[in-house]
Design a protein around this motif. Structure first.
Motif, PDB file in Angstrom:
ATOM      1  N   ILE A 137       0.852  -1.196   0.000  1.00 25.90           N
ATOM      2  CA  ILE A 137       0.000   0.000   0.000  1.00 25.90           C
ATOM      3  C   ILE A 137       0.885   1.242   0.000  1.00 25.90           C
ATOM      4  CG2 ILE A 137      -1.773   1.274   1.279  1.00 25.90           C
ATOM      5  CD1 ILE A 137      -2.722  -1.425   2.370  1.00 25.90           C
ATOM      6  N   ALA A 138       0.681   2.110  -0.990  1.00 28.26           N
ATOM      7  CA  ALA A 138       1.523   3.292  -1.167  1.00 28.26           C
ATOM      8  C   ALA A 138       1.442   4.215   0.040  1.00 28.26           C
ATOM      9  CB  ALA A 138       1.109   4.047  -2.428  1.00 28.26           C
ATOM     10  N   ILE A 139       2.538   4.916   0.311  1.00 27.46           N
ATOM     11  CA  ILE A 139       2.599   5.827   1.454  1.00 27.46           C
ATOM     12  C   ILE A 139       1.491   6.875   1.386  1.00 27.46           C
ATOM     13  CG2 ILE A 139       3.971   7.660   2.529  1.00 27.46           C
ATOM     14  CD1 ILE A 139       4.942   4.854   3.227  1.00 27.46           C
ATOM     15  N   LYS A 140       1.189   7.378   0.207  1.00 34.28           N
ATOM     16  CA  LYS A 140       0.127   8.386   0.080  1.00 34.28           C
ATOM     17  C   LYS A 140      -1.223   7.835   0.538  1.00 34.28           C
ATOM     18  CE  LYS A 140      -1.514  12.389  -1.063  1.00 34.28           C
ATOM     19  NZ  LYS A 140      -1.191  13.571  -0.224  1.00 34.28           N
ATOM     20  N   GLU A 141      -1.500   6.589   0.197  1.00 33.33           N
ATOM     21  CA  GLU A 141      -2.746   5.951   0.622  1.00 33.33           C
ATOM     22  C   GLU A 141      -2.762   5.750   2.137  1.00 33.33           C
ATOM     23  OE1 GLU A 141      -6.393   3.957   0.891  1.00 33.33           O
ATOM     24  OE2 GLU A 141      -5.581   5.246  -0.670  1.00 33.33           O
ATOM     25  N   ILE A 142      -1.620   5.372   2.708  1.00 33.30           N
ATOM     26  CA  ILE A 142      -1.523   5.200   4.159  1.00 33.30           C
ATOM     27  C   ILE A 142      -1.775   6.542   4.852  1.00 33.30           C
ATOM     28  CG2 ILE A 142       0.060   4.635   6.059  1.00 33.30           C
ATOM     29  CD1 ILE A 142       1.381   2.608   4.154  1.00 33.30           C
ATOM     30  N   GLU A 143      -1.227   7.599   4.280  1.00 32.00           N
ATOM     31  CA  GLU A 143      -1.437   8.943   4.823  1.00 32.00           C
ATOM     32  C   GLU A 143      -2.916   9.308   4.830  1.00 32.00           C
ATOM     33  OE1 GLU A 143      -0.442  13.343   3.158  1.00 32.00           O
ATOM     34  OE2 GLU A 143       1.299  12.020   3.360  1.00 32.00           O
ATOM     35  N   GLU A 144      -3.612   8.984   3.746  1.00 33.77           N
ATOM     36  CA  GLU A 144      -5.046   9.283   3.658  1.00 33.77           C
ATOM     37  C   GLU A 144      -5.848   8.481   4.685  1.00 33.77           C
ATOM     38  OE1 GLU A 144      -6.226   8.674  -0.368  1.00 33.77           O
ATOM     39  OE2 GLU A 144      -5.012  10.340  -1.143  1.00 33.77           O
ATOM     40  N   ARG A 145      -5.496   7.219   4.850  1.00 37.46           N
ATOM     41  CA  ARG A 145      -6.197   6.389   5.846  1.00 37.46           C
ATOM     42  C   ARG A 145      -5.905   6.896   7.260  1.00 37.46           C
ATOM     43  NH1 ARG A 145      -5.730   0.026   3.917  1.00 37.46           N
ATOM     44  NH2 ARG A 145      -6.100   0.375   1.680  1.00 37.46           N
ATOM     45  N   GLY A 146      -4.660   7.284   7.507  1.00 36.82           N
ATOM     46  CA  GLY A 146      -4.287   7.783   8.825  1.00 36.82           C
ATOM     47  C   GLY A 146      -4.944   9.098   9.169  1.00 36.82           C
ATOM     48  N   SER A 147      -5.328   9.865   8.148  1.00 32.96           N
ATOM     49  CA  SER A 147      -5.914  11.191   8.387  1.00 32.96           C
ATOM     50  C   SER A 147      -7.246  11.129   9.113  1.00 32.96           C
ATOM     51  CB  SER A 147      -6.074  11.945   7.063  1.00 32.96           C
ATOM     52  OG  SER A 147      -7.074  11.342   6.255  1.00 32.96           O
ATOM     53  N   ILE A 148      -7.934   9.986   9.034  1.00 34.95           N
ATOM     54  CA  ILE A 148      -9.220   9.871   9.723  1.00 34.95           C
ATOM     55  C   ILE A 148      -9.053   9.420  11.174  1.00 34.95           C
ATOM     56  CG2 ILE A 148     -10.441   9.395   7.568  1.00 34.95           C
ATOM     57  CD1 ILE A 148     -10.635   6.460   8.475  1.00 34.95           C
ATOM     58  N   VAL A 149      -7.823   9.102  11.567  1.00 31.82           N
ATOM     59  CA  VAL A 149      -7.550   8.650  12.933  1.00 31.82           C
ATOM     60  C   VAL A 149      -6.880   9.752  13.754  1.00 31.82           C
ATOM     61  CG1 VAL A 149      -6.380   6.885  14.331  1.00 31.82           C
ATOM     62  CG2 VAL A 149      -7.252   6.298  12.061  1.00 31.82           C
ATOM     63  N   ILE A 150      -6.183  10.643  13.072  1.00 32.63           N
ATOM     64  CA  ILE A 150      -5.329  11.627  13.735  1.00 32.63           C
ATOM     65  C   ILE A 150      -5.966  13.013  13.697  1.00 32.63           C
ATOM     66  CG2 ILE A 150      -3.038  12.699  13.703  1.00 32.63           C
ATOM     67  CD1 ILE A 150      -2.186  10.130  12.044  1.00 32.63           C
ATOM     68  N   PRO A 151      -6.293  13.607  14.845  1.00 31.67           N
ATOM     69  CA  PRO A 151      -6.797  14.988  14.841  1.00 31.67           C
ATOM     70  C   PRO A 151      -5.720  15.930  14.298  1.00 31.67           C
ATOM     71  CG  PRO A 151      -7.237  13.921  16.955  1.00 31.67           C
ATOM     72  CD  PRO A 151      -6.287  13.037  16.205  1.00 31.67           C
ATOM     73  N   HIS A 152      -6.045  16.700  13.258  1.00 30.17           N
ATOM     74  CA  HIS A 152      -5.060  17.601  12.657  1.00 30.17           C
ATOM     75  C   HIS A 152      -5.786  18.679  11.859  1.00 30.17           C
ATOM     76  CE1 HIS A 152      -6.083  14.867   9.372  1.00 30.17           C
ATOM     77  NE2 HIS A 152      -5.643  15.792   8.529  1.00 30.17           N
ATOM     78  N   ASP A 153      -5.085  19.789  11.653  1.00 36.07           N
ATOM     79  CA  ASP A 153      -5.656  20.842  10.803  1.00 36.07           C
ATOM     80  C   ASP A 153      -4.759  21.177   9.622  1.00 36.07           C
ATOM     81  OD1 ASP A 153      -3.702  22.008  12.313  1.00 36.07           O
ATOM     82  OD2 ASP A 153      -4.872  23.739  12.939  1.00 36.07           O
ATOM     83  N   THR A 154      -3.579  20.545   9.546  1.00 34.42           N
ATOM     84  CA  THR A 154      -2.696  20.723   8.394  1.00 34.42           C
ATOM     85  C   THR A 154      -2.073  19.379   8.023  1.00 34.42           C
ATOM     86  OG1 THR A 154      -0.652  21.153   9.634  1.00 34.42           O
ATOM     87  CG2 THR A 154      -2.088  23.057   9.191  1.00 34.42           C
ATOM     88  N   THR A 155      -1.735  19.237   6.753  1.00 32.81           N
ATOM     89  CA  THR A 155      -1.054  18.022   6.298  1.00 32.81           C
ATOM     90  C   THR A 155       0.309  17.895   6.953  1.00 32.81           C
ATOM     91  OG1 THR A 155      -2.195  18.129   4.166  1.00 32.81           O
ATOM     92  CG2 THR A 155      -0.193  16.798   4.261  1.00 32.81           C
ATOM     93  N   VAL A 156       0.951  19.023   7.205  1.00 38.31           N
ATOM     94  CA  VAL A 156       2.271  19.013   7.842  1.00 38.31           C
ATOM     95  C   VAL A 156       2.181  18.363   9.217  1.00 38.31           C
ATOM     96  CG1 VAL A 156       4.219  20.421   8.605  1.00 38.31           C
ATOM     97  CG2 VAL A 156       2.925  21.101   6.587  1.00 38.31           C
ATOM     98  N   TYR A 157       1.165  18.744  10.011  1.00 33.30           N
ATOM     99  CA  TYR A 157       1.013  18.172  11.348  1.00 33.30           C
ATOM    100  C   TYR A 157       0.664  16.683  11.258  1.00 33.30           C
ATOM    101  CZ  TYR A 157      -0.447  17.410  16.137  1.00 33.30           C
ATOM    102  OH  TYR A 157      -0.542  16.913  17.413  1.00 33.30           O
ATOM    103  N   LEU A 158      -0.174  16.328  10.293  1.00 32.23           N
ATOM    104  CA  LEU A 158      -0.529  14.922  10.095  1.00 32.23           C
ATOM    105  C   LEU A 158       0.723  14.075   9.869  1.00 32.23           C
ATOM    106  CD1 LEU A 158      -2.483  12.560   9.435  1.00 32.23           C
ATOM    107  CD2 LEU A 158      -2.599  13.464   7.096  1.00 32.23           C
ATOM    108  N   ARG A 159       1.616  14.569   9.037  1.00 35.21           N
ATOM    109  CA  ARG A 159       2.842  13.814   8.745  1.00 35.21           C
ATOM    110  C   ARG A 159       3.763  13.737   9.956  1.00 35.21           C
ATOM    111  NH1 ARG A 159       3.909  16.209   2.610  1.00 35.21           N
ATOM    112  NH2 ARG A 159       2.336  14.890   1.580  1.00 35.21           N
ATOM    113  N   LEU A 160       3.803  14.795  10.740  1.00 36.14           N
ATOM    114  CA  LEU A 160       4.598  14.755  11.965  1.00 36.14           C
ATOM    115  C   LEU A 160       4.100  13.654  12.890  1.00 36.14           C
ATOM    116  CD1 LEU A 160       5.172  18.500  12.967  1.00 36.14           C
ATOM    117  CD2 LEU A 160       6.921  16.829  12.371  1.00 36.14           C
ATOM    118  N   TRP A 161       2.783  13.535  13.018  1.00 39.73           N
ATOM    119  CA  TRP A 161       2.186  12.507  13.876  1.00 39.73           C
ATOM    120  C   TRP A 161       2.451  11.118  13.299  1.00 39.73           C
ATOM    121  CZ3 TRP A 161      -1.168   8.555  14.796  1.00 39.73           C
ATOM    122  CH2 TRP A 161      -1.673   8.430  16.097  1.00 39.73           C
TER     123      TRP A 161
END
Length: 397
Positions: A137-161
């Motif tokens: 599973i591509a990293i971009k897809e993992i990032e999208e799936r993770g975005s629904i688990v991690i409270p965030h308001d920017t993509t930068v913060y999402l990636r940090l988490w």
């Protein structure tokens, strides 16, 4: 008389047990308590989603909640908090880390790609390699799936988490990337190689056997509160790592010393480094901004993914008031954001839920992450060797 007292005590005990059982009745009740409390207490929990949609998500997340593992339950509650789209809203569960299963490689975003930055010596040949997929599973897809688990308001913060979760098979299992928490994981690299690796408890990793892909660190990085040093030819570097007062060297004293330094020499360049500043009290830096506004030279302010909260306001003030050019990468936080944290404790697990009680509209001119005037692309080989591209750019090297 004694019989009445005994009956009274018995009734009191029964009422106490009934009350306690209602508080500690199980996960369904605790999840409902979290939902009701966060929706009532947060400044605007429904800022990007309406209540009806939240109710539907809650029903879906509640399914089979009593049968979940401890880790699955944690990520389930975090997923509901993620509906807030607020980086300051989070679930703190210090005991949960002893339950997570991880494989012994640290994967971090550098720019928009993921690399192996450290791990056990057994995997030395993989240090510094780009990871393109996990279990196919591509990293971009993992990032999208993770975005629904991690409270965030920017993509930068999402990636940090995500930097702290990409090797966590408990997390990967929850978002459907790993078959289970215990399953081996297949890492695909950009050079076509593949590694199968087994997870285990993080507490079992031999810390003395860890190595890093980073051969050296930038000599310009400062780990204290703040300092000013001369670098290069006629350049002053001001490192400002926290918007708070050093009790051993109050910022008012630092400001006085800085004024003396600026009076003693006409610098050709001034660099203010805010790349590692997570915020605090933005007003502490105002006297320094006034000092720097008077300087007639090239002026640069460094920002990045670890620049948050009040440090963002300081960066914008340096740009708009003191004429600084912003250099680096987008900030991890937003200039207009929810904040002023409060918290409540969940009755069964004892986990702490943090939430925002205010909204700070600090700028009408900017929105979201602050974007640098001069973006500096990450060069992985230079990054691992300790070459500081932002500083070197400002120095003209």
């Amino acid at each position: 008389m004694k019989s009445y007292i005994k009956k009274g005590i018995l009734i009191l005990i029964i009422l106490t047990l009934v009350t306690l059982s209602s508080l500690f009745a199980g996960r369904i009740e605790e999840f409902e308590y979290l939902k009701t409390t966060i929706e009532k207490s947060h400044k605007n929990f429904f800022n990007t989603i309406d209540k009806e949609e939240c109710d539907e998500v809650y029903k879906a997340l509640s399914k089979d909640i009593e049968a979940m593992s401890y880790s699955e339950y944690y990520f389930t509650l975090s997923s509901y908090l993620a509906l807030s789209h607020d980086s300051h809203t989070s679930l703190e569960a210090y005991d949960i880390y002893s339950y997570f299963l991880c494989f012994p490689l640290q994967l971090n975003y550098i720019g928009d790609k993921v690399y192996v930055v450290s791990g056990l010596k057994d995997y030395s040949s993989y240090m510094g390699k780009e990871v393109s997929a996990i279990n196919g599973i591509a990293i971009k897809e993992i990032e999208e799936r993770g975005s629904i688990v991690i409270p965030h308001d920017t993509t930068v913060y999402l990636r940090l988490w995500l930097n702290n979760q990409l090797n966590n098979t408990s997390f990967l299992s929850f978002i459907g990337v790993a078959e289970s928490e215990e399953s081996d994981v297949s890492l695909s690299f950009s050079d076509g190689s593949v590694l199968s690796i087994k997870p285990g408890l993080s507490s079992a990793i031999d810390r003395n056997n860890l190595i890093s892909a980073i051969s050296s660190y930038s000599p310009y990085i400062y780990r204290g509160y703040y300092r000013a040093i001369e670098i290069g030819e006629d350049t002053l570097l001001i490192s400002y790592n926290t918007c708070s007062d050093n009790p051993d060297y109050p910022i008012k004293d630092f400001t006085k010393d800085l004024k003396k330094v600026l009076s003693a020499k006409n610098y050709k360049k001034i660099i203010v480094d805010l790349r590692y500043n997570g915020g605090g009290n933005s007003a502490l830096f105002d006297p320094i901004i006034k000092l720097l506004k008077k300087e007639k030279c090239e002026k640069y302010c460094l920002i990045g993914e670890n620049t948050f909260s009040s440090a963002i306001l300081n960066a914008v003030s340096l740009k708009d008031i003191a004429g600084f050019t912003l250099v680096g990468s987008p900030t991890g936080g937003s200039i207009n954001h929810y904040g002023e944290l409060k918290s409540f404790t969940l009755p069964e697990t004892g986990w702490e839920v943090y939430y925002s009680s205010k909204y700070f509209k600090l700028s009408k001119k900017y929105e979201g992450s602050i974007i640098p005037d001069i973006p500096i692309e990450k060069d992985v080989s230079l990054y691992f060797s300790g070459y500081d591209k932002e500083i070197e750019y400002c120095l003209g090297l």
